[in-house]
Design an enzyme around this catalytic site. Sequence first.
Site, short mmCIF file in Angstrom:
data_model
loop_
_atom_site.label_atom_id
_atom_site.label_comp_id
_atom_site.label_asym_id
_atom_site.label_seq_id
_atom_site.Cartn_x
_atom_site.Cartn_y
_atom_site.Cartn_z
N ASP A 217 0.81 -1.14 0.17
CA ASP A 217 0.15 -0.11 0.03
C ASP A 217 1.04 1.21 -0.10
O ASP A 217 0.39 2.27 -0.26
CB ASP A 217 -0.81 -0.38 1.64
CG ASP A 217 -2.18 0.89 1.49
OD1 ASP A 217 -2.93 1.34 0.02
OD2 ASP A 217 -2.50 1.36 2.12
N SER A 241 -6.69 5.51 0.89
CA SER A 241 -7.02 3.90 0.06
C SER A 241 -8.82 3.63 0.12
O SER A 241 -9.51 3.66 1.47
CB SER A 241 -6.05 2.83 0.65
OG SER A 241 -5.16 3.29 0.40
N GLN A 291 -5.81 -2.06 -6.14
CA GLN A 291 -6.68 -0.85 -5.35
C GLN A 291 -7.23 0.67 -6.25
O GLN A 291 -6.66 0.87 -7.53
CB GLN A 291 -5.20 0.13 -4.46
CG GLN A 291 -5.82 0.61 -3.95
CD GLN A 291 -4.27 1.32 -2.86
OE1 GLN A 291 -3.27 2.31 -3.06
NE2 GLN A 291 -4.39 0.91 -1.59
#
Length: 299
Positions: A217, A241, A291
């Site tokens: 991430d 996110s 993502q």
Amino acid sequence: MTGKSDTHGTNGSAVDRMMSILDLEQIEADRYRGQSPKDGWQRVYGGQVIGQALVAASRTVTGRQLHSLHGYFLRPGDPTIPIFYEVERVRDGKSFCTRRVVAFQHGKEIFIMSASFQIAEEGLEHQIDIDMDTVPGPETLPGEAEMKAMMLSRPNVPEPVKRYWERDRPIEFRPIDLTHYVSREKLPPRQQIWVRSSSPMPDDPALQKCALAYMSDMTLLDTSLFAHGLNMFAGRLQMASLDHAMWFHRPFEAHDWMLYVQDSPSSSNARGFCRGTFYSKGGDLIASVAQEGLIRRVA
């Protein structure tokens, strides 16, 4: 900038801190409590929540290895209080088992995740190859000290970012191209970064995957900014996110250099969509990531 030798980082204490963050306290059966580092961020780093949720799920599984996860971030995490994780044992089949994990703070869900685990099996095998001969090796790229000096010299560095770079970090990374850090030029939305833990980790495949999820991430959503001549220091951007999916293909060790290849096929409706793939130095495809994140201009 000059290249540095490929000596491994000595930030054992930083990796120990990451392992401590991933080492959840069991409260009762299938319920765990996790802590956040006191680093001054206003909200919890998304990779930490993914990693901790995976630890919680993995502790309820034996004889199978994680092969995929799908998670949604529902609310910002508060770094000043613990995060509670509840695991639901959705199914235990002959080959696969499924777990659902919910993370709570202030009595509300902040993150939900489904994870699937599989027994080891033989089967068809292929991968889309990458020409590693065309990729500069990590030993030829600016090292930790040069990256730190460059990042801290940037104008308008947020205080939490400054503190992050001033202390030992559990993750070492070396971007192939630094242009987007120093330019407002609109660039193709793709990047390649060598990444690894800054010192060796325990020889535990489940924990290694939790650590890779933690790493995954870190730079991914930034890739969607390149096409707009922006970077994480641009200011007046709200970024977070929204969801995160990951598939694990082959064994790896998180303290070995891995090439994180990232691109962003689309941004629209205040959301950026990004993809990533991890390769070993030998070119083996280790894991894939997808993502979508919020990217909103603020006044």
